[in-house]
Design a protein around this motif. Structure first.
Motif, PDB file in Angstrom:
ATOM      1  N   ALA A 128       0.843  -1.198   0.000  1.00 61.66           N
ATOM      2  CA  ALA A 128       0.000   0.000   0.000  1.00 61.66           C
ATOM      3  C   ALA A 128       0.880   1.251   0.000  1.00 61.66           C
ATOM      4  CB  ALA A 128      -0.920   0.004   1.220  1.00 61.66           C
ATOM      5  N   ASP A 139      -2.877   4.507   0.924  1.00 60.36           N
ATOM      6  CA  ASP A 139      -3.537   4.483  -0.392  1.00 60.36           C
ATOM      7  C   ASP A 139      -4.508   5.645  -0.540  1.00 60.36           C
ATOM      8  OD1 ASP A 139      -2.188   2.364  -1.548  1.00 60.36           O
ATOM      9  OD2 ASP A 139      -3.672   0.868  -0.938  1.00 60.36           O
ATOM     10  N   ARG A 189       5.967   2.320  -0.692  1.00 62.01           N
ATOM     11  CA  ARG A 189       5.104   1.175  -1.018  1.00 62.01           C
ATOM     12  C   ARG A 189       5.730  -0.118  -0.478  1.00 62.01           C
ATOM     13  NH1 ARG A 189       0.684   1.514  -3.993  1.00 62.01           N
ATOM     14  NH2 ARG A 189       0.329   3.391  -5.216  1.00 62.01           N
TER      15      ARG A 189
END
Length: 165
Positions: A29, A131, A44
Motif C-alpha cells: 500500500a 492508499d 510502497r
C-alpha cells in the motif's frame, strides 16, 4: 488475516483476530506521512505489525524516510516482542515534534526485518495516508496504530472500551 468482511470492495480485517504475539506482514500500500509542512516519508514497502486489538502500525524503510528531518531523542522504551526502541524528533527549521518517530536498531530475532526501519505516531503528524485514505490515530497517546476503513475495532487505548486500555 483472521475473519474478514467486505468493506468498500476490500476485505476488512478485524483487530480482534490479529495474533499475539504479533505478526509482521509486508504491505504494498502507498504510505504517505507529512510533518511540520514537509513530506517525511512515502513508501510502497512498509511492514505492518499486527497485534490483537491494535490497528496496524506501519514501519517504513530508511530509504523512503527523509532522515535529514530526524534527530535522535532521549529515552528508550521496551517492547516484549520487538525489543528496545529508540526515539527521534522531527525537526524542520526551529520547529520540533519531540519523540514523534521510533525505530528498533536491534530488534528481537522474530522482528529482525524491522531493524533500522521507522514508525511514526500518526497523532503527532500533519497527516498520514494509506492508499490516499487519511489515517485516524490509535487512541491513547502511547500507541502508533493506523486506523483506516480496512480494519475494524475495537482498539486498545479507546476510552469507549476500558477493558482494552
Amino acid at each position: 488475516m483472521g475473519s474478514t468482511e467486505p468493506w468498500n470492495g476490500l476485505e476488512r480485517e478485524r483487530a480482534c483476530d490479529y495474533p499475539r504475539p504479533p505478526a509482521l506482514v509486508a504491505s504494498g500500500a502507498l504510505v504517505e506521512v507529512r510533518a511540520l509542512g514537509e513530506r517525511l516519508a512515502e513508501s510502497r514497502r512498509s511492514l505492518r505489525v499486527l497485534e490483537t486489538f491494535h490497528p496496524p502500525t506501519h514501519y517504513l524503510p530508511p530509504e523512503d524516510v527523509r532522515l535529514e528531518l530526524l534527530q535522535p531523542a532521549s529515552g528508550r522504551s521496551f517492547c516484549e516482542w520487538k525489543g528496545l526502541a529508540h526515539y527521534y524528533d522531527v525537526v524542520v527549521g526551529e520547529r520540533r515534534l519531540a519523540r514523534a518517530v521510533w525505530s528498533y536498531p536491534q530488534p528481537t530475532p522474530a522482528f529482525a526485518a524491522l531493524a533500522g526501519w521507522f514508525a511514526v505516531y500518526p497523532a503527532l503528524m500533519d497527516g498520514c495516508w494509506l492508499d490516499g485514505e487519511a489515517v485516524i490515530p490509535q487512541p491513547g497517546g502511547f500507541y502508533g496504530g493506523w486506523i483506516t476503513s480496512r480494519v475494524q475495532g475495537p482498539f486498545k487505548g479507546d476510552p469507549a472500551h476500558p477493558e482494552l486500555i
